[in-house]
Design a protein around this motif. Structure first.
Motif, PDB file in Angstrom:
ATOM      1  N   ASP A 181      52.449 -40.810  15.457  1.00 54.36           N
ATOM      2  CA  ASP A 181      51.097 -40.832  15.847  1.00 54.36           C
ATOM      3  C   ASP A 181      50.705 -41.275  17.214  1.00 54.36           C
ATOM      4  N   GLN A 207      48.868 -45.543   8.077  1.00 53.97           N
ATOM      5  CA  GLN A 207      49.016 -46.611   9.283  1.00 53.97           C
ATOM      6  C   GLN A 207      49.445 -47.970   8.855  1.00 53.97           C
ATOM      7  N   TRP A 244      48.038 -40.175  19.375  1.00 52.90           N
ATOM      8  CA  TRP A 244      46.524 -40.692  19.056  1.00 52.90           C
ATOM      9  C   TRP A 244      46.347 -41.750  19.867  1.00 52.90           C
ATOM     10  N   ASP A 302      56.627 -44.013  16.756  1.00 53.31           N
ATOM     11  CA  ASP A 302      55.373 -43.387  15.698  1.00 53.31           C
ATOM     12  C   ASP A 302      55.115 -42.173  16.247  1.00 53.31           C
ATOM     13  N   ASP A 351      52.448 -32.318  10.113  1.00 49.21           N
ATOM     14  CA  ASP A 351      52.804 -33.515  10.871  1.00 49.21           C
ATOM     15  C   ASP A 351      53.954 -32.746  11.985  1.00 49.21           C
ATOM     16  N   PRO A 352      53.471 -33.080  13.131  1.00 51.83           N
ATOM     17  CA  PRO A 352      52.668 -33.970  13.653  1.00 51.83           C
ATOM     18  C   PRO A 352      51.378 -33.324  14.077  1.00 51.83           C
ATOM     19  N   PRO A 405      48.993 -39.043   6.311  1.00 50.43           N
ATOM     20  CA  PRO A 405      48.345 -39.453   7.829  1.00 50.43           C
ATOM     21  C   PRO A 405      46.763 -39.216   7.881  1.00 50.43           C
ATOM     22  N   ASP A 406      46.095 -38.474   6.800  1.00 49.51           N
ATOM     23  CA  ASP A 406      44.513 -38.154   6.949  1.00 49.51           C
ATOM     24  C   ASP A 406      43.919 -38.649   6.001  1.00 49.51           C
TER      25      ASP A 406
END
Length: 897
Positions: A768, A349, A771, A766, A118-119, A332-333
């Motif tokens: 993320d 998410q 992305w 965020d 992360d990240p 996250p994944d």
């Protein structure tokens, strides 16, 4: 690439006939993951070999880079002699044995044990050439903040902005700023030595526990599991049970967990890292530290629903949850969510960074209830083999909908949720890849292709059909019998039917043959006064609503049972503008009314007052759209009218989705601007009063308002509409996910560029946000942006699962058809090499969620058929489904004038 090993149903049956497993003691050493990709395992297995005739052969499953030690009953075995591929061959004497295996493994991507840093910023192997500003569309002049948010009456004079820059690309001459490439600094509280925070987590279903430790990796060889995990000292660790102790061993923390109940290998889990943790009375939630704030904000709702649902399920199923803790780990994944016993893993998410919409809240609640119900369906009682996958997944989908209604998450009649479930199921049933809910599964490769809408959504629809047929009381009594009898063991379809049969006079074997063990979906057609179904016939009980007047009102209803190919309507049913088939939502079928009823639905379907009837109307028209029997323009007319009146936010979202499908997939490219304008005009008519766009408070309908704003982000196209989108971004307090959606629309039509994307990325807290920015950049109408987006999508490790849909819809924007014509073929040619550098499941997710929706052509479809024979079942089926959907879309589109 995944190994070429596997397991067949015949092999699994032969092994379980002679092997029974008592326990596993598993030690995982994850200390090397802080700076590397390798971890160690030690698996001590107590098992019994019950073969007759003395010595016999069996094997234990293991995927490892190196097997360091094998002890059988204390006797060393030479790894070079006993390891054959991904199986460790054994020749034990009869009776009990103790097997001790130590190995070294490499982390995987979503399979076995994975490592996440992360990240994780978006990168690509090479940057595209500098982008040029689009020429076809121009942007309005910069807006000044108005005193009131008003709907403009005319487009402003345009001045083109700087074109967006893909990550890593040089800025165009018109701009002095580029989207950032380097990741942001580590969040406060992360690993203190300057490196980013590292998290490790497992995903074992269906056949990947063997990638983390040696095991008999099949669902019917259940056992207890005690884990010991060695991690860096500042990490937390979570598994299926609450830890009993954490001790220091030099610069390592050792976490020890007590034995679990008897579980299948795939339901075990270990997650570790410097998590932020929130605890509450036997439950806990975990997330990476950079998401500490949203974790704190969302924890209360997650705990409350989990606790209430636990009580409901324990009472309904007659068996208490057999774990000592129930935790949620947000990662996250993680590709989706996984029902590990007492340790559910999610994609993070769903930790919404701003106030969730009604649709987001409903979706998360249904996933939470689905995974919790798996503690009974799958973990307590486990399918014997993967042909019983539906016994876990269909039941979990049904249980989630049932519990949501019981707990007030959905209305008591499940109106919108069941309509959406039926749509998912019908979509899959219309494909040539459809299959029975319950069918033989010969091997693991076929199992991976079986995680589909038939196994989930259709199975749930069939169970709801059964509950309607026999009554909820009888069904729950049968389930209590089933759980009591098979707790800790394995179940099957015959066992389930036997448990339920004493509580109903309905012949459940006959029902199962018709609905569970046969494939396809019937089409019910009203031809004049005759109701017909195609073959093979199934028993359908449904009502037909009779509607007339202005506005439409129900003037009569007739209940019919259709068991043969056709039946005449009763003589007393009056003629009327609308005869709505299945308006009480009691059967499962494609609905094809008479032509007059279709015309009435298109023009006046929005006038229906009953929510179930409105959902049936939408589902009916959508089914006709998918089969090419309803023009996209008619679907848009119906949706546009309904969007102006529909009060329910979730149904409103479904209408907006229908409109998007019609304009982006089933409309001819030359039609799209006109149809989008029709939709945007209808949305603005509802959003504005006397030219002023009022932002409601949450209690005054903000849920519906947000759905409409999102829909505007899919349809705004003229200068005045896009100017309003800009004003919304400047002045309205919108959830961040909605902001990115609106900005992507502006980028796609040339009204925003790199500067605006970078500003939004800076605004978005965020971790993320990188992305989301990459997805917005993928929406740019330039060749360089599209090429760079394809690099991101099809270069390992690719796009995170949670962003795939967003990224794909931006890349394949419907206004960019000519730009994408050759790139759709490029996508296909690069997909298989991408799979070889990642794995087939990852490639299949890309093919499912980021497949071209613009630039599709007959050459693309032809090329898919040339490629698929040599692919593994999961990717082959996914691509064949996409080819079929593309063919359907091309056939449905009217010929351009």
């Amino acid at each position: 690439m995944p190994d070429d090993g596997g397991l067949t149903a015949a092999e699994a049956a032969a092994r379980s006939a002679v092997v029974s497993v008592t326990s596993y003691d598993v030690t995982l050493d994850l200390t090397g993951l802080l700076t590397g990709e390798y971890f160690g395992s030690r698996s001590v297995v107590e098992f019994t070999y019950d073969g007759t005739g003395g010595p016999g052969m069996t094997w234990i499953d293991l995927v490892a880079d190196r097997v360091e030690q094998v002890l059988l009953d204390g006797v060393p075995l030479d790894p070079d002699e006993v390891v054959r591929g991904d199986r460790l061959r054994l020749a034990p004497l009869g009776g009990p044995h103790r097997l001790d295996i130590q190995a070294r493994h490499h982390t995987a991507s979503g399979r076995g044990l994975s490592k996440t840093t992360d990240p994780t910023p978006p990168t690509a192997p090479t940057a595209p050439t500098a982008l040029t500003a689009p020429t076809a569309l121009t942007a309005p002049t910069a807006l000044t903040a108005p005193t009131a948010l008003t709907a403009p009456t005319a487009p402003a004079a345009p001045t083109p902005p700087a074109a967006p820059t893909a990550p890593g690309a040089p800025a165009p001459a018109a701009s002095t700023r580029t989207a950032p490439v380097a990741p942001p600094a580590p969040a406060a509280g992360c690993v203190g030595d300057g490196v980013d925070a590292v998290y490790a987590w497992t995903q074992f279903q269906p056949f990947d526990a063997r990638r983390a430790f040696a095991c008999f990796d099949q669902p019917d060889l259940k056992a207890t599991f005690a884990f010991e995990v060695r991690v860096p000292p500042n990490w937390h660790c979570v598994s299926n049970q609450r830890e009993t102790e954490v001790v220091e061993d030099g610069d390592t923390a050792v976490w020890r967990f007590p034995p679990t109940p008897r579980l299948p290998t795939y339901a075990t889990a270990v997650c570790a890292g410097p998590f932020h943790v929130v605890r509450s009375e036997g439950m806990a939630v975990f997330a990476r530290r950079s998401l500490a704030e949203p974790l704190e904000a969302n924890a209360g709702e997650i705990f409350d629903l989990s606790r209430r649902a636990m009580v409901l399920f324990e009472d309904a199923f007659g068996v208490a949850f057999d774990g000592d803790s129930y935790d949620h780990v947000f990662l996250p994944d993680q590709p989706g969510a996984m029902e590990n016993h007492g340790c559910v893993t999610w994609n993070d998410q769903v930790l919404y960074r701003s106030e969730p919409t009604a649709e987001q809240r409903r979706r998360r609640a249904l996933v939470l209830l689905h995974e919790l119900s798996h503690m009974w369906f799958g973990n307590l009682v486990t399918p014997q083999w993967w042909d019983g996958l539906w016994l876990s997944e269909s039941f979990a989908d049904w249980a989630a909908l049932w519990a949501a209604a019981e707990l007030g998450v959905l209305d008591r009649r499940w109106s919108v949720a069941t309509a959406l479930e039926k749509e998912r199921a019908a979509d899959a049933d219309l494909l040539s890849s459809t299959h029975p809910v319950s069918r033989p599964i010969p091997d693991i490769a076929t199992t991976e292709a079986n995680f589909d809408a038939i196994t989930y959504a259709k199975g749930a629809c069939m169970l709801r059909h059964l509950v309607t047929l026999i009554g909820e009381k009888a069904f729950l009594e049968g389930l209590r019998m089933y759980f009591t009898q098979y707790a800790g063991a394995n179940g099957s379809l015959p066992a389930l039917l036997t448990a339920v049969q004493p509580f109903t006079p309905v012949d459940l074997r006959s029902w199962s043959r018709s609905w569970l063990e046969s494939s396809g979906i019937n089409t019910l057609s009203l031809n004049g006064r005759t109701l017909e179904q195609d073959n093979p016939s199934r028993p359908h009980t449904l009502s037909i609503g009779v509607y007339a007047g202005a506005p439409l009102k129900e003037i009569d209803r007739v209940d019919v049972t259709l068991t043969e190919a056709r039946i005449d309507l009763p003589a007393g049913v009056p003629s009327a503008p609308l005869l709505l088939l299945d308006d009480r939502d009691t059967t499962y079928a494609i609905l094809r009314p008479d032509q007059q009823s279709i015309r009435t639905l298109v023009s006046a379907g929005a006038e229906l007052t009953d929510p179930v009837a409105r959902n049936t109307a939408r589902r009916t028209l959508r089914g006709l759209l998918l089969t090419g029997e309803l023009p996209a323009a008619d679907a848009v007319t119906y949706a546009a009218t309904s969007l102006t009146t529909e009060p329910d936010p979730i149904h409103l979202k479904a209408l907006a989705t229908l409109a998007t499908e019609a304009t982006t997939i089933y409309a001819n490219p030359t039609q799209r601007p006109l149809l989008e304008h029709q939709l945007a005009t209808a949305i603005l008519n509802r959003l504005t009063t006397r030219g002023v766009l009022a932002v409601p408070a949450a209690s005054e309908g903000a849920g519906a308002w947000l759905v409409l704003v999102e829909a505007l982000g899919e349809s705004a196209g003229t200068g005045d509409q896009l100017e309003l989108v800009e004003r919304l971004l400047e002045e309205a307090d919108l959830p961040q996910s909605v902001r990115w959606r609106l900005l992507a629309r502006l980028v796609a039509l040339g009204f925003a560029g790199a500067e605006e994307i970078e500003a939004e990325q800076t605004r978005d807290p965020d971790p993320d946000a990188d992305w989301q920015a990459a997805a917005a950049l993928a929406a740019a109408p330039t060749a360089a942006a599209k090429d760079h987006a394809l690099d991101l999508l099809l270069t390992a490790p690719g796009i995170p699962s949670a962003i795939l849909r967003t990224f794909g819809s931006a890349l394949w924007h419907p206004r960019h058809t000519s730009l994408l014509a050759t790139r759709s073929l490029d996508f296909l040619e690069r997909l298989v090499p991408f799979a070889r550098t990642t794995d087939w499941p990852t490639a299949a997710r890309v093919a499912r969620y980021a497949f071209p929706t613009s630039g599709i052509s007959q050459p693309l479809i032809t090329r898919i058929h040339e490629l698929t024979p040599d692919l593994p079942p999961l990717l082959r089926q996914t691509l064949q489904d996409q080819a079929e959907l593309a063919t359907r879309a091309l056939q449905a589109r009217p010929t351009a004038p």
